[in-house]
Design a protein around this motif. Structure first.
Motif, PDB file in Angstrom:
ATOM      1  N   ASN A 145      52.980  33.981  50.371  1.00  0.00           N
ATOM      2  CA  ASN A 145      51.734  33.253  50.534  1.00  0.00           C
ATOM      3  C   ASN A 145      50.827  33.519  49.334  1.00  0.00           C
ATOM      4  OD1 ASN A 145      49.252  32.316  51.297  1.00  0.00           O
ATOM      5  ND2 ASN A 145      49.631  32.750  53.465  1.00  0.00           N
ATOM      6  N   SER A 146      50.914  32.653  48.328  1.00  0.00           N
ATOM      7  CA  SER A 146      50.178  32.922  47.091  1.00  0.00           C
ATOM      8  C   SER A 146      48.678  32.720  47.256  1.00  0.00           C
ATOM      9  CB  SER A 146      50.719  32.053  45.950  1.00  0.00           C
ATOM     10  OG  SER A 146      50.477  30.693  46.221  1.00  0.00           O
ATOM     11  N   ALA A 147      48.265  31.916  48.223  1.00  0.00           N
ATOM     12  CA  ALA A 147      46.837  31.711  48.427  1.00  0.00           C
ATOM     13  C   ALA A 147      46.146  33.005  48.841  1.00  0.00           C
ATOM     14  CB  ALA A 147      46.599  30.634  49.474  1.00  0.00           C
ATOM     15  N   SER A 148      46.840  33.804  49.666  1.00  0.00           N
ATOM     16  CA  SER A 148      46.182  35.042  50.099  1.00  0.00           C
ATOM     17  C   SER A 148      46.140  36.065  48.957  1.00  0.00           C
ATOM     18  CB  SER A 148      46.863  35.619  51.339  1.00  0.00           C
ATOM     19  OG  SER A 148      48.209  35.833  51.071  1.00  0.00           O
TER      20      SER A 148
ATOM     21  N   ALA B 110      45.705  35.151  45.807  1.00  0.00           N
ATOM     22  CA  ALA B 110      44.583  34.650  44.999  1.00  0.00           C
ATOM     23  C   ALA B 110      43.253  35.111  45.595  1.00  0.00           C
ATOM     24  CB  ALA B 110      44.626  33.123  44.949  1.00  0.00           C
ATOM     25  N   LYS B 111      43.145  34.990  46.901  1.00  0.00           N
ATOM     26  CA  LYS B 111      41.895  35.344  47.563  1.00  0.00           C
ATOM     27  C   LYS B 111      41.576  36.829  47.374  1.00  0.00           C
ATOM     28  CE  LYS B 111      39.599  35.172  51.992  1.00  0.00           C
ATOM     29  NZ  LYS B 111      39.783  35.024  53.438  1.00  0.00           N
TER      30      LYS B 111
ATOM     31  N   ARG C  94      42.696  38.887  45.006  1.00  0.00           N
ATOM     32  CA  ARG C  94      42.351  39.189  43.601  1.00  0.00           C
ATOM     33  C   ARG C  94      40.926  38.751  43.294  1.00  0.00           C
ATOM     34  NH1 ARG C  94      46.049  36.024  40.197  1.00  0.00           N
ATOM     35  NH2 ARG C  94      45.141  37.164  38.457  1.00  0.00           N
ATOM     36  N   LEU C  95      40.556  37.573  43.790  1.00  0.00           N
ATOM     37  CA  LEU C  95      39.206  37.071  43.518  1.00  0.00           C
ATOM     38  C   LEU C  95      38.143  37.923  44.188  1.00  0.00           C
ATOM     39  CD1 LEU C  95      39.711  33.224  43.687  1.00  0.00           C
ATOM     40  CD2 LEU C  95      38.695  34.486  41.794  1.00  0.00           C
ATOM     41  N   ARG C  96      38.460  38.362  45.407  1.00  0.00           N
ATOM     42  CA  ARG C  96      37.473  39.167  46.133  1.00  0.00           C
ATOM     43  C   ARG C  96      37.121  40.413  45.320  1.00  0.00           C
ATOM     44  NH1 ARG C  96      37.914  39.031  52.073  1.00  0.00           N
ATOM     45  NH2 ARG C  96      40.100  39.550  51.831  1.00  0.00           N
TER      46      ARG C  96
ATOM     47  N   ILE D 220      37.645  40.976  41.912  1.00  0.00           N
ATOM     48  CA  ILE D 220      37.023  40.737  40.598  1.00  0.00           C
ATOM     49  C   ILE D 220      35.597  40.214  40.743  1.00  0.00           C
ATOM     50  CG2 ILE D 220      37.974  38.381  40.215  1.00  0.00           C
ATOM     51  CD1 ILE D 220      37.683  41.097  37.540  1.00  0.00           C
ATOM     52  N   VAL D 221      35.373  39.380  41.753  1.00  0.00           N
ATOM     53  CA  VAL D 221      34.023  38.847  41.956  1.00  0.00           C
ATOM     54  C   VAL D 221      33.057  39.969  42.352  1.00  0.00           C
ATOM     55  CG1 VAL D 221      32.622  37.391  43.488  1.00  0.00           C
ATOM     56  CG2 VAL D 221      34.642  36.443  42.383  1.00  0.00           C
TER      57      VAL D 221
ATOM     58  N   GLU E 272      32.342  41.972  39.217  1.00  0.00           N
ATOM     59  CA  GLU E 272      31.471  41.295  38.259  1.00  0.00           C
ATOM     60  C   GLU E 272      30.053  41.134  38.792  1.00  0.00           C
ATOM     61  OE1 GLU E 272      34.861  38.923  35.710  1.00  0.00           O
ATOM     62  OE2 GLU E 272      33.777  37.815  37.239  1.00  0.00           O
ATOM     63  N   ARG E 273      29.933  40.961  40.090  1.00  0.00           N
ATOM     64  CA  ARG E 273      28.585  40.878  40.659  1.00  0.00           C
ATOM     65  C   ARG E 273      27.881  42.223  40.548  1.00  0.00           C
ATOM     66  NH1 ARG E 273      28.738  36.965  46.047  1.00  0.00           N
ATOM     67  NH2 ARG E 273      29.308  35.110  44.884  1.00  0.00           N
TER      68      ARG E 273
ATOM     69  N   ARG F  16      26.208  42.650  37.274  1.00  0.00           N
ATOM     70  CA  ARG F  16      25.171  41.679  36.964  1.00  0.00           C
ATOM     71  C   ARG F  16      23.783  42.260  37.157  1.00  0.00           C
ATOM     72  NH1 ARG F  16      26.882  36.688  40.208  1.00  0.00           N
ATOM     73  NH2 ARG F  16      28.724  36.527  38.890  1.00  0.00           N
TER      74      ARG F  16
END
Lengths: 85, 270
Positions: free
Chosen positions: A12-15, A17-18, A20-22, A24-25, A28-29, A32
């Motif tokens: 399940n590549s969508a999970s 992606a989610k 990894r984004l969680r 890195i976001v 990065e936040r 900021r």
């Protein structure tokens, strides 16, 4: 999608992606709103440490915490298990 | 009251101009007076998507430099009477847009009692993107359900929260909305694509629209007719819903599920 595809299970590549984004976001936040020099400071500190210990760039964390009236710059380095490797 | 809306994304190619064109048409179709401005100086494209490329005489930079009046540069849409387009300049001079110049043009549109000004931002975080968002009251952040687009849009959210007029003068900040484009329900169902819920959770934004991936979008840009005007298209219906939500209506999201296919279609693929 044909009949055969029903029996094939795909990762399940969508999970992925989610997740990894969680991460890195959030990272990065966190950076900021801090001073603009933080990334450069991080890189230069890393270069200095590298002269003595071979650390993974990922093992260097800089955090800026704001509390009432003052700011704390927290810097942590996870050293490798056997220094010099 | 004029509302200034920036359509932005950070990443290129996600559908900012398509969205600007369709939202502008949708608002005009609801009787609003709308001006849509291309901020992508040097890479003019909104005119093509709107189908008015052969009618551009003066552009945004001409107005700023005083070569013509705003009225002369605004292109009246042939389909919708209350819709106007201001084309980007094709100059290579990166400093052609200035904060002062953009402010003057927006002030004039406000004085002319436009209901909405849509600012079609260029990709990236350079000057054009900065000025497109600087005066905005609201932002439509266009995102594809794909890692680099989501990350870049989060970067844009950071800029909306710190480098805009509303963020610095304590006017409550820019109101941000998420618009997902190229959404493929079949791939979401099979776990190959992040869902609208996933992206919403990562970015923490309210969703103003989900536009299904559709061949109609390319057909629309080929023809120079914004996709929202294609009555038969799901993408058009989804943009229509997004416009309604922008106007404050509450509508459930549509086209999040794959259309039902017959038994034989599923068996033999397609």
């Amino acid at each position: 999608m044909g009949l055969l595809a029903l029996f094939r299970s795909k990762p399940n590549s969508a999970s992925i992606a989610k997740e990894r984004l969680r991460i890195i976001v959030a990272q990065e936040r966190g950076g900021r709103g801090g001073p603009d020099y933080l990334p450069l400071l991080r890189r230069e500190l890393l270069q200095v440490i590298h002269k003595y210990v071979n650390v993974d760039p990922e093992a260097v964390q800089i955090n800026l915490e704001r509390e009432a009236g003052h700011e704390v710059l927290e810097f942590s380095v996870a050293l490798p298990e056997k220094p010099g490797e | 009251m004029t509302e200034i809306i920036v359509v932005t994304s950070g990443k290129g190619g996600v559908g900012k101009t398509t969205t600007s064109a369709s939202m502008a048409c949708g608002l005009a179709r609801r009787g609003k007076r709308v001006a849509v401005i291309d901020f992508d100086i040097g890479l003019r494209n909104l005119d093509l998507i709107m189908g008015c490329e052969r009618r551009v005489v003066y552009d945004f930079v001409n107005v700023i430099n005083g070569d013509c009046t705003l009225k002369q540069a605004l292109i009246k849409d042939k389909r919708l009477e209350t819709l106007h387009v201001l084309a980007a300049s094709q100059t290579r001079d990166k400093d052609a847009l200035t904060e002062e110049g953009v402010r003057r043009v927006l002030d004039e549109l406000i004085a002319e009692a436009f209901d909405y000004v849509i600012c079609d931002s260029p990709a990236g975080i350079e000057k054009g993107a900065h000025l497109a968002m600087y005066f905005a009251d609201r932002a439509v952040v266009v995102v594809n359900p794909e890692v680099s687009s989501v990350r870049d849009s989060d970067r844009i959210l950071g800029l909306l929260a710190s480098k805009t007029q509303r963020s610095s003068n304590g006017n409550g900040g820019v109101k941000e909305h998420l618009l997902l484009t190229r959404y493929n329900p079949r791939r979401v169902a099979s776990g190959e694509m992040m869902s609208v819920g996933d992206v919403k959770e990562i970015l923490g934004l309210d969703v103003i629209g989900v536009i299904p991936e559709s061949p109609d979008v390319l057909a629309a840009s080929n023809a120079g007719v914004p996709v929202i005007l294609n009555e038969e298209s799901d993408a058009a219906a989804a943009y229509g819903d997004a416009v309604s939500r922008l106007l404050g209506e509450e509508l459930p999201l549509r086209f999040l599920e794959e259309p039902k296919r017959g038994f034989f279609a599923r068996l033999f693929g397609g």
